[in-house]
Scaffold this motif. Structure first.
Motif, PDB file in Angstrom:
ATOM      1  N   ILE A   4       0.848  -1.184   0.000  1.00 20.56           N
ATOM      2  CA  ILE A   4       0.000   0.000   0.000  1.00 20.56           C
ATOM      3  C   ILE A   4       0.886   1.237   0.000  1.00 20.56           C
ATOM      4  N   CYS A   5       0.500   2.250  -0.782  1.00 21.23           N
ATOM      5  CA  CYS A   5       1.338   3.454  -0.841  1.00 21.23           C
ATOM      6  C   CYS A   5       0.819   4.577   0.041  1.00 21.23           C
ATOM      7  N   CYS A   6      -0.483   4.639   0.320  1.00 25.36           N
ATOM      8  CA  CYS A   6      -1.048   5.787   1.033  1.00 25.36           C
ATOM      9  C   CYS A   6      -2.163   5.348   1.984  1.00 25.36           C
ATOM     10  N   ALA A   7      -2.329   6.122   3.051  1.00 26.48           N
ATOM     11  CA  ALA A   7      -3.419   5.884   3.998  1.00 26.48           C
ATOM     12  C   ALA A   7      -3.765   7.209   4.671  1.00 26.48           C
ATOM     13  N   CYS A   8      -4.887   7.200   5.382  1.00 23.45           N
ATOM     14  CA  CYS A   8      -5.348   8.408   6.059  1.00 23.45           C
ATOM     15  C   CYS A   8      -6.053   8.013   7.352  1.00 23.45           C
ATOM     16  N   ALA A   9      -5.981   8.879   8.347  1.00 20.61           N
ATOM     17  CA  ALA A   9      -6.755   8.713   9.574  1.00 20.61           C
ATOM     18  C   ALA A   9      -7.489  10.021   9.839  1.00 20.61           C
ATOM     19  N   LEU A  10      -8.792   9.930  10.005  1.00 19.45           N
ATOM     20  CA  LEU A  10      -9.596  11.095  10.381  1.00 19.45           C
ATOM     21  C   LEU A  10      -9.660  11.130  11.899  1.00 19.45           C
ATOM     22  N   ILE A  11      -9.197  12.228  12.472  1.00 23.06           N
ATOM     23  CA  ILE A  11      -9.101  12.361  13.921  1.00 23.06           C
ATOM     24  C   ILE A  11     -10.381  12.961  14.481  1.00 23.06           C
ATOM     25  N   LYS A  12     -10.865  12.350  15.568  1.00 23.85           N
ATOM     26  CA  LYS A  12     -12.031  12.891  16.264  1.00 23.85           C
ATOM     27  C   LYS A  12     -11.725  12.894  17.757  1.00 23.85           C
ATOM     28  N   GLY A  13     -12.228  13.907  18.442  1.00 24.37           N
ATOM     29  CA  GLY A  13     -12.015  14.023  19.874  1.00 24.37           C
ATOM     30  C   GLY A  13     -12.950  13.132  20.668  1.00 24.37           C
ATOM     31  N   SER A  14     -12.593  12.896  21.914  1.00 29.36           N
ATOM     32  CA  SER A  14     -13.442  12.140  22.834  1.00 29.36           C
ATOM     33  C   SER A  14     -14.657  12.997  23.227  1.00 29.36           C
ATOM     34  N   LYS A  15     -15.569  12.416  23.997  1.00 25.67           N
ATOM     35  CA  LYS A  15     -16.731  13.189  24.474  1.00 25.67           C
ATOM     36  C   LYS A  15     -16.298  14.398  25.289  1.00 25.67           C
ATOM     37  N   LYS A  16     -15.197  14.269  26.010  1.00 23.20           N
ATOM     38  CA  LYS A  16     -14.680  15.381  26.817  1.00 23.20           C
ATOM     39  C   LYS A  16     -14.059  16.469  25.938  1.00 23.20           C
ATOM     40  N   TYR A  17     -13.588  16.100  24.747  1.00 28.56           N
ATOM     41  CA  TYR A  17     -12.942  17.032  23.817  1.00 28.56           C
ATOM     42  C   TYR A  17     -13.590  16.912  22.426  1.00 28.56           C
ATOM     43  N   PRO A  18     -14.889  17.178  22.320  1.00 32.03           N
ATOM     44  CA  PRO A  18     -15.610  16.904  21.067  1.00 32.03           C
ATOM     45  C   PRO A  18     -15.208  17.781  19.884  1.00 32.03           C
ATOM     46  N   ASP A  19     -14.552  18.913  20.136  1.00 29.27           N
ATOM     47  CA  ASP A  19     -14.203  19.815  19.034  1.00 29.27           C
ATOM     48  C   ASP A  19     -12.896  19.448  18.332  1.00 29.27           C
ATOM     49  N   ILE A  20     -12.107  18.548  18.921  1.00 28.98           N
ATOM     50  CA  ILE A  20     -10.849  18.157  18.257  1.00 28.98           C
ATOM     51  C   ILE A  20     -11.186  17.421  16.972  1.00 28.98           C
ATOM     52  N   ARG A  21     -10.516  17.807  15.911  1.00 27.40           N
ATOM     53  CA  ARG A  21     -10.673  17.118  14.623  1.00 27.40           C
ATOM     54  C   ARG A  21      -9.383  17.301  13.838  1.00 27.40           C
ATOM     55  N   GLY A  22      -9.225  16.486  12.832  1.00 25.97           N
ATOM     56  CA  GLY A  22      -8.044  16.625  11.990  1.00 25.97           C
ATOM     57  C   GLY A  22      -7.872  15.446  11.056  1.00 25.97           C
ATOM     58  N   ARG A  23      -6.759  15.499  10.322  1.00 25.56           N
ATOM     59  CA  ARG A  23      -6.428  14.428   9.373  1.00 25.56           C
ATOM     60  C   ARG A  23      -4.938  14.131   9.470  1.00 25.56           C
ATOM     61  N   ILE A  24      -4.634  12.873   9.314  1.00 30.56           N
ATOM     62  CA  ILE A  24      -3.241  12.438   9.271  1.00 30.56           C
ATOM     63  C   ILE A  24      -3.079  11.591   8.024  1.00 30.56           C
ATOM     64  N   PHE A  25      -2.114  11.979   7.206  1.00 23.02           N
ATOM     65  CA  PHE A  25      -1.835  11.264   5.965  1.00 23.02           C
ATOM     66  C   PHE A  25      -0.541  10.475   6.105  1.00 23.02           C
ATOM     67  N   PHE A  26      -0.524   9.291   5.532  1.00 27.31           N
ATOM     68  CA  PHE A  26       0.631   8.401   5.554  1.00 27.31           C
ATOM     69  C   PHE A  26       0.988   8.069   4.113  1.00 27.31           C
ATOM     70  N   ARG A  27       2.263   8.130   3.787  1.00 32.64           N
ATOM     71  CA  ARG A  27       2.714   7.780   2.438  1.00 32.64           C
ATOM     72  C   ARG A  27       3.997   6.986   2.540  1.00 32.64           C
ATOM     73  N   GLN A  28       3.979   5.781   1.961  1.00 33.97           N
ATOM     74  CA  GLN A  28       5.183   4.955   1.912  1.00 33.97           C
ATOM     75  C   GLN A  28       6.090   5.489   0.817  1.00 33.97           C
ATOM     76  N   ILE A  29       7.326   5.798   1.173  1.00 30.10           N
ATOM     77  CA  ILE A  29       8.336   6.208   0.202  1.00 30.10           C
ATOM     78  C   ILE A  29       9.553   5.311   0.437  1.00 30.10           C
ATOM     79  N   PRO A  30      10.529   5.298  -0.460  1.00 33.32           N
ATOM     80  CA  PRO A  30      11.667   4.397  -0.272  1.00 33.32           C
ATOM     81  C   PRO A  30      12.390   4.568   1.072  1.00 33.32           C
ATOM     82  N   ALA A  31      12.461   5.769   1.598  1.00 36.00           N
ATOM     83  CA  ALA A  31      13.197   6.014   2.846  1.00 36.00           C
ATOM     84  C   ALA A  31      12.394   5.672   4.103  1.00 36.00           C
TER      85      ALA A  31
END
Length: 144
Positions: A4-31
């Motif tokens: 696999i060359c690419c992946a993503c995680a959509l970030i969500k906060g817990s009930k205590k921190y419901p406004d946290i959100r974001g994205r994390i991208f992963f990319r396999q490269i030779p290094a």
């Protein structure tokens, strides 16, 4: 099976921190695996957050631990902290916003697909076992 060359995680906060959100991208490269994170609405009362890949496959849990199914750190080699494959550099935030990009050679992308990535409430002390005394899990994403 091809790698696999690419992946993503959509970030969500817990009930205590419901406004946290974001994205994390992963990319396999030779290094190694290039990881890019952008997180919004982190707590404003601190600016450094522990950041780890966990071995579980779900961002769900219970009232005591909203992400208990994320389980412990991804550590297939039983290495001491901070040498787990899932130990990542901390997130540095400004006014609740964090953005970072880094390269890791600790794992290949195929190894973490289906795992979870967690943002903790505290800084990682890089020595306490097993997880660096990093505090509660405040946000989670499934790596897909």
């Amino acid at each position: 099976m091809s790698e696999i060359c690419c992946a993503c995680a959509l970030i969500k906060g817990s009930k205590k921190y419901p406004d946290i959100r974001g994205r994390i991208f992963f990319r396999q490269i030779p290094a190694g695996v290039l990881i890019k994170a952008e997180i919004f609405n982190l707590p404003n009362d601190r600016d450094i957050f522990a950041f780890h890949i966990h071995q579980g496959n779900k961002c769900s849990g219970n009232d005591d631990d909203p992400f208990s199914e994320a389980d412990g750190h991804f550590n297939p080699d039983n290495s001491p902290h901070p040498y787990h494959k899932g130990d990542l550099p901390p997130l540095f935030a400004s006014k609740g916003y964090a953005r970072m990009s880094f390269l890791t050679g600790r794992f290949r992308l195929n190894e973490v697909i289906g795992k979870t990535i967690i943002i903790h409430s505290d800084t990682d002390d890089f020595s306490s076992q097993p997880s660096g005394n990093s505090g509660e899990k405040i946000a989670c994403g499934e790596i897909l």
